[in-house]
Design a protein around this motif. Structure first.
Motif, mmCIF file in Angstrom:
data_model
loop_
_atom_site.group_PDB
_atom_site.id
_atom_site.type_symbol
_atom_site.label_atom_id
_atom_site.label_comp_id
_atom_site.label_asym_id
_atom_site.label_seq_id
_atom_site.Cartn_x
_atom_site.Cartn_y
_atom_site.Cartn_z
ATOM 1 N N UNK A 275 0.779 -1.219 -0.124
ATOM 2 C CA UNK A 275 0.016 0.066 -0.121
ATOM 3 C C UNK A 275 0.744 1.162 0.126
ATOM 4 N N UNK A 276 2.032 1.158 0.473
ATOM 5 C CA UNK A 276 2.951 2.414 0.591
ATOM 6 C C UNK A 276 3.875 2.641 -0.435
ATOM 7 N N UNK A 277 4.016 1.369 -1.221
ATOM 8 C CA UNK A 277 4.731 1.245 -2.478
ATOM 9 C C UNK A 277 4.161 0.848 -3.646
ATOM 10 N N UNK A 278 4.435 1.357 -4.841
ATOM 11 C CA UNK A 278 3.567 0.696 -5.881
ATOM 12 C C UNK A 278 3.937 -0.453 -6.465
ATOM 13 N N UNK A 279 3.678 -1.634 -5.301
ATOM 14 C CA UNK A 279 4.049 -2.931 -5.782
ATOM 15 C C UNK A 279 2.942 -3.548 -6.153
ATOM 16 N N UNK A 280 2.999 -4.342 -7.412
ATOM 17 C CA UNK A 280 2.049 -5.295 -7.957
ATOM 18 C C UNK A 280 1.915 -6.704 -7.921
ATOM 19 N N UNK A 281 3.365 -7.193 -7.572
ATOM 20 C CA UNK A 281 3.377 -8.576 -7.574
ATOM 21 C C UNK A 281 4.312 -8.885 -6.524
ATOM 22 N N UNK A 282 4.113 -10.028 -5.943
ATOM 23 C CA UNK A 282 4.969 -10.495 -5.031
ATOM 24 C C UNK A 282 5.200 -12.028 -4.849
ATOM 25 N N UNK A 283 6.599 -12.445 -5.240
ATOM 26 C CA UNK A 283 6.644 -13.995 -5.431
ATOM 27 C C UNK A 283 7.048 -14.599 -4.032
ATOM 28 N N UNK A 284 6.772 -15.832 -3.835
ATOM 29 C CA UNK A 284 6.966 -16.522 -2.529
ATOM 30 C C UNK A 284 7.001 -15.559 -1.259
ATOM 31 N N UNK A 285 5.799 -14.789 -1.386
ATOM 32 C CA UNK A 285 5.199 -14.114 -0.146
ATOM 33 C C UNK A 285 5.294 -14.937 1.179
ATOM 34 N N UNK A 286 5.039 -16.170 1.223
ATOM 35 C CA UNK A 286 4.967 -16.899 2.102
ATOM 36 C C UNK A 286 5.953 -18.360 1.685
ATOM 37 N N UNK A 287 6.133 -18.772 2.962
ATOM 38 C CA UNK A 287 7.224 -20.016 2.695
ATOM 39 C C UNK A 287 6.403 -21.249 2.188
ATOM 40 N N UNK A 288 7.218 -22.248 1.508
ATOM 41 C CA UNK A 288 6.787 -23.145 0.788
ATOM 42 C C UNK A 288 5.866 -24.213 1.545
ATOM 43 N N UNK A 289 6.102 -24.324 2.863
ATOM 44 C CA UNK A 289 5.527 -25.117 3.568
ATOM 45 C C UNK A 289 4.304 -24.128 4.508
ATOM 46 N N UNK A 303 -6.933 -10.130 -5.138
ATOM 47 C CA UNK A 303 -7.546 -9.756 -6.067
ATOM 48 C C UNK A 303 -6.775 -8.274 -6.579
ATOM 49 N N UNK A 304 -5.843 -8.089 -5.776
ATOM 50 C CA UNK A 304 -5.193 -6.550 -6.371
ATOM 51 C C UNK A 304 -3.756 -6.890 -6.656
ATOM 52 N N UNK A 305 -3.132 -8.069 -5.800
ATOM 53 C CA UNK A 305 -1.645 -8.221 -5.927
ATOM 54 C C UNK A 305 -1.639 -9.525 -6.720
ATOM 55 N N UNK A 306 -0.708 -9.632 -7.635
ATOM 56 C CA UNK A 306 -0.219 -11.081 -8.263
ATOM 57 C C UNK A 306 0.803 -11.590 -7.193
ATOM 58 N N UNK A 307 0.422 -12.834 -6.841
ATOM 59 C CA UNK A 307 1.025 -13.890 -5.876
ATOM 60 C C UNK A 307 1.570 -14.805 -6.565
ATOM 61 N N UNK A 308 2.861 -14.734 -6.800
ATOM 62 C CA UNK A 308 3.750 -15.831 -7.558
ATOM 63 C C UNK A 308 4.380 -17.046 -6.854
ATOM 64 N N UNK A 309 3.865 -18.160 -7.103
ATOM 65 C CA UNK A 309 4.368 -19.359 -6.449
ATOM 66 C C UNK A 309 5.766 -19.943 -7.181
ATOM 67 N N UNK A 310 6.767 -19.629 -6.450
ATOM 68 C CA UNK A 310 8.048 -20.147 -6.932
ATOM 69 C C UNK A 310 8.176 -21.726 -6.333
ATOM 70 N N UNK A 311 8.793 -21.382 -4.961
ATOM 71 C CA UNK A 311 9.156 -22.689 -4.117
ATOM 72 C C UNK A 311 7.971 -23.508 -3.988
ATOM 73 N N UNK A 312 6.741 -22.874 -3.819
ATOM 74 C CA UNK A 312 5.696 -23.766 -3.433
ATOM 75 C C UNK A 312 5.089 -24.587 -4.682
ATOM 76 N N UNK A 313 5.517 -24.171 -5.840
ATOM 77 C CA UNK A 313 5.142 -25.124 -6.782
ATOM 78 C C UNK A 313 6.176 -25.945 -7.591
ATOM 79 N N UNK A 314 7.384 -25.123 -7.484
ATOM 80 C CA UNK A 314 8.456 -25.683 -8.227
ATOM 81 C C UNK A 314 8.406 -26.527 -9.639
ATOM 82 N N UNK A 315 7.480 -25.517 -10.377
ATOM 83 C CA UNK A 315 7.074 -25.740 -11.724
ATOM 84 C C UNK A 315 6.545 -27.303 -12.086
ATOM 85 N N UNK A 316 6.106 -27.807 -10.946
ATOM 86 C CA UNK A 316 5.490 -29.106 -11.354
ATOM 87 C C UNK A 316 3.793 -28.917 -11.311
#
Ligand code: PGA
Ligand code: ZN
Length: 421
Positions: A275-289, A303-316
């Motif tokens: 909310x303080x900065x013009x952030x539109x996307x956060x990857x791995x905001x939460x830990x994989x487990x 609904x307003x932030x892109x939340x990208x799964x990296x470790x949590x999905x491992x491209x699987x």
């Protein structure tokens, strides 16, 4: 048909050994691919095979993976039709026989897989992006450019791993590169005049001695403004905290800041920053487990932030399906070496696209001059790519390849822009 497969050991951008493979077809067409390597790897990634001999390359040699390429893998795929990528990949998966490709090595298998598709494209005299995506492949991705490095990619105290800028308002990919480069150099000047180091980390972003995300974000935001761009309209900010790296015993341990945050406090902190900065996307905001945290953050801000799964999905594709069904994340990071074959990578991308999840094609922190992911980003209509900063040739090589693709597409090229994220 595939007539020869040649593996060799080369160096990656950190100076560690990695696998390179040449695949030669009966008609002489050749494809070459070099395999990347991560530092903040997910627990469920396909396993790269390392020699573990401390007397050579500090144990990081890949001579056994290279021997797997030149021996059993070459024997298994020789004679197969290089256009039948699924058959080539399934043959290697079956030969390996493990769920995570640890026997022959995901680095060995991926090298053969990617060299095969490049040889097949060469046989048709098609650029890789068009061979993969057909004549409709014309979408240039928005780059997420990582201009401040922390976490496992730098020696500074910064807890978050990546602070990126996305030139969503650019009219073309080439203009996005120009905007990114200008902000990068503006940032360099402002860091220098504030007495900070302008040395760069593994992905080519600056790695000053910041201890807090706010400090990094303040410098990045000012660099966008000082370059004459409108934050949020021309350029947005994207984060990859790589939260699995500092989640311990159910809490987020911000060691650089010298404090811990509970799951709730961590979520509130991320929402507050966005909310303080013009952030539109956060990857791995939460830990994989921390799936519960993932679900809560997605319900709260998905609904307003892109939340990208990296470790949590491992491209699987199976792990991604769990996220789609469970309602967590709304985008997937795609790293070819997390899963180990092109066929499975494409399945992950299509699974995401069918479910309305956005797709970010991605490099690893250990890269090479190989530019396959640039072509895959276009060929698979990803719409977004993250491939580091505006320095280090291992990073700029991918941007340069995308510049060539945009030029070749000419007036049919489309820049994904705001629609992507
Ligand atoms: P890695 O980091 O390549 O070191 O795993 C990249 C990322 O976390 O996105
Ligand atoms: Zn990540």
């Amino acid at each position: 048909a595939i007539s020869r497969v040649i593996g060799r050991q080369v160096l990656d951008s950190r100076g560690n050994p990695t696998v390179e493979v040449d695949v030669v077809l009966a008609d002489g067409a050749t494809g070459r691919a070099a395999v990347p390597s991560g530092a903040s790897t997910g627990a469920n990634e396909a396993v790269e095979r390392r020699d573990g001999d401390p007397a050579r390359f500090h144990g990081k040699g890949v001579t056994e993976a290279v021997a797997a390429v030149n021996g059993p893998l070459a024997a298994a795929v020789t004679g197969l039709d290089a256009e039948n990528q699924a058959l080539v990949d399934e043959t290697m998966i079956a030969l390996d026989g493990t769920a995570d490709k640890r026997r022959l090595g995901a680095n060995a298998i991926l090298g053969v897989s990617l060299a095969t598709v490049k040889a097949a494209a060469a046989a048709h005299r098609q650029p890789l992006y068009r061979y993969v995506g057909g004549v409709g492949a014309r979408l240039l991705p928005v780059p997420m450019m990582n201009i401040v490095n922390g976490g496992a990619h730098a020696d500074n105290p910064l807890d978050f791993q990546e602070f990126m800028i996305a030139p969503v308002g650019a009219p073309t990919f080439a203009e996005a590169v120009r905007m990114g480069s200008e902000v990068f150099h503006t940032l360099r000047r402002s860091l220098a005049s504030a007495g900070h180091s302008t040395n760069v980390g593994d992905e080519g972003g600056f790695a000053p001695d910041f201890a807090t995300a706010e400090e990094a974000l303040t410098f990045v935001l000012r660099a966008v403004e000082d370059s004459g761009y409108r934050p949020g309209a021309d350029i947005t900010i994207c984060l990859d905290p790589a939260s699995s790296e500092f989640y311990r015993d159910g809490v987020y341990d911000y060691a650089g800041e010298g404090r811990k945050r509970s799951v709730d406090e961590h979520i509130e902190y991320l929402v507050e920053l966005s909310e303080r900065f013009p952030i539109t996307s956060i990857e791995d905001p939460m830990a994989e487990d921390d799936i519960d945290g993932w679900t809560r953050l997605t319900a709260r801000a998905g609904d307003r932030l892109q939340l990208v799964g990296d470790d949590v999905f491992c491209t699987d594709p199976a792990r991604l399906r769990a996220g789609i069904d469970g309602g967590y994340a709304n985008a997937v990071l795609v790293k070819v070496n997390q899963i180990g074959t092109l066929t499975e990578t494409i399945e992950t991308v299509r699974t995401a696209q069918r479910a309305g999840y956005r797709v970010v094609m991605s490099h690893r922190s250990g890269e090479t001059e190989d530019t396959t992911i640039a072509d895959l980003a276009v060929g698979l209509d990803c719409g977004q790519i993250k491939t580091g900063s505006l320095s280090r040739s291992d990073r700029t090589a991918k941007y340069n390849q995308l510049l060539r693709i945009e030029e070749e597409l000419g007036s049919s090229a489309r820049y994904a822009g705001r629609a992507a994220s």
